[in-house]
Design a protein around this motif. Structure first.
Motif, PDB file in Angstrom:
ATOM      1  N   GLU A  27       0.907  -1.253   0.095  1.00 28.52           N
ATOM      2  CA  GLU A  27       0.013  -0.073  -0.040  1.00 28.52           C
ATOM      3  C   GLU A  27       0.843   1.203   0.149  1.00 28.52           C
ATOM      4  N   CYS A  28       2.283   0.974   0.111  1.00 32.92           N
ATOM      5  CA  CYS A  28       2.987   2.419   0.179  1.00 32.92           C
ATOM      6  C   CYS A  28       3.220   2.854  -1.169  1.00 32.92           C
ATOM      7  N   ARG A  29       2.897   4.176  -1.432  1.00 27.56           N
ATOM      8  CA  ARG A  29       2.801   4.988  -2.724  1.00 27.56           C
ATOM      9  C   ARG A  29       3.625   5.964  -2.918  1.00 27.56           C
ATOM     10  N   TYR A  30       4.543   6.105  -1.919  1.00 25.59           N
ATOM     11  CA  TYR A  30       5.658   7.007  -2.045  1.00 25.59           C
ATOM     12  C   TYR A  30       6.978   6.472  -2.292  1.00 25.59           C
ATOM     13  N   LEU A  31       7.800   7.013  -3.017  1.00 27.83           N
ATOM     14  CA  LEU A  31       9.255   6.699  -3.253  1.00 27.83           C
ATOM     15  C   LEU A  31      10.181   7.753  -2.850  1.00 27.83           C
ATOM     16  N   HIS A  32      10.975   7.495  -1.881  1.00 24.31           N
ATOM     17  CA  HIS A  32      11.601   8.727  -1.410  1.00 24.31           C
ATOM     18  C   HIS A  32      13.186   8.700  -2.272  1.00 24.31           C
ATOM     19  N   ILE A  33      13.550   9.758  -2.923  1.00 27.06           N
ATOM     20  CA  ILE A  33      14.751   9.755  -3.610  1.00 27.06           C
ATOM     21  C   ILE A  33      15.610  10.641  -3.504  1.00 27.06           C
ATOM     22  N   ASP A  34      16.766  10.151  -2.823  1.00 21.84           N
ATOM     23  CA  ASP A  34      17.774  11.069  -2.297  1.00 21.84           C
ATOM     24  C   ASP A  34      18.833  11.308  -3.442  1.00 21.84           C
ATOM     25  N   VAL A  35      19.036  12.844  -3.433  1.00 20.63           N
ATOM     26  CA  VAL A  35      20.140  12.981  -4.753  1.00 20.63           C
ATOM     27  C   VAL A  35      21.073  13.860  -4.002  1.00 20.63           C
TER      28      VAL A  35
END
Ligand code: DX5
Ligand code: ZN
Length: 217
Positions: A27-35
């Motif tokens: 159910e997780c809909r967010y992807l955290h993307i670390d630049v």
């Protein structure tokens, strides 16, 4: 609404697609993307080409956390690559208003981020302009660090101020969050929770489900 954002910094890049597919099955809909640029923080992670490639394959919400100096130079490009939300560090720019207005012009959501040493009050002037405040709960730059509990006080301060001003912002916390301490962040007033090393090890799907259960309690 409480949201979990899975940080791919902790993924296995040999099988990044498989790790993202694990998130999609939950159910997780967010992807955290670390630049990370190796200047604002000591480490260098990844950038536009990776975001572009994964954007073609998934509809997950891309929550992009820029740990780079002079974000004003790059926001349009990150928007084009597929970011849905762009978070920049207040400490990384001399012109936060300009960064926010550039993000707004792209039509993407805007977020402002503060490091552990930056006081909560520093974001007050921008709260009506942004969708999210990201309160770092570790020094940015590396996954797998320990949650700095004192940072949760800043979450409390920002949530109280936002409520007083009737500003419906999201407050995100990032760093050292596990399923057994996530309640502390939620109690403080955070509603978007980033987790990296607690998710991408062993069975990522099971880890996400356990996290979501802990967040629902
Ligand atoms: C650290 C990054 C985090 C990191 C969190 O600078 O911003 O998003 O992936 O990792 P964990 O959850 O392992 O602390
Ligand atoms: Zn992050």
């Amino acid at each position: 609404m409480n949201i979990l954002s899975s940080s791919i910094l902790a993924a296995d890049f040999w099988k990044l697609g498989e790790d993202i597919a694990c998130v999609e099955r939950t159910e997780c809909r967010y992807l955290h993307i670390d630049v990370m640029d190796g200047v604002f923080v000591p480490a260098i992670s990844f950038g536009m080409p990776v975001i572009k490639s994964i954007r073609r394959r998934t509809d997950l919400f891309f929550d992009v956390h820029l740990m780079i100096v002079e974000p004003e130079k790059y926001v349009e490009e990150f928007a084009q690559c597929g970011a849905d939300l762009i978070n920049f560090h207040l400490e990384a720019t001399e012109c936060p208003e300009q960064v926010i207005s550039k993000i707004r012009k792209t039509g993407k959501k805007a977020g402002i981020t503060i490091k552990p040493g930056t006081p909560a009050e520093a974001v007050f002037p921008y709260l009506s302009e942004v969708d999210m405040v990201l309160v770092m709960t570790v020094e940015p730059g590396f996954g797998g660090q320990k949650l700095m509990l004192e940072c949760l006080e800043k979450v409390r301060t920002i949530r109280k101020y936002a409520e007083e001003k009737h500003l419906p912002i999201d407050i995100q916390v990032d760093g050292g969050i596990k399923k057994d301490n996530v309640h502390l962040a939620l109690e403080a007033g955070a509603n978007v929770i980033v987790a990296g090393s607690a998710i991408f090890r062993e069975d990522a799907e099971a880890n996400i489900r356990a996290f979501l259960d802990a967040m629902a309690e």
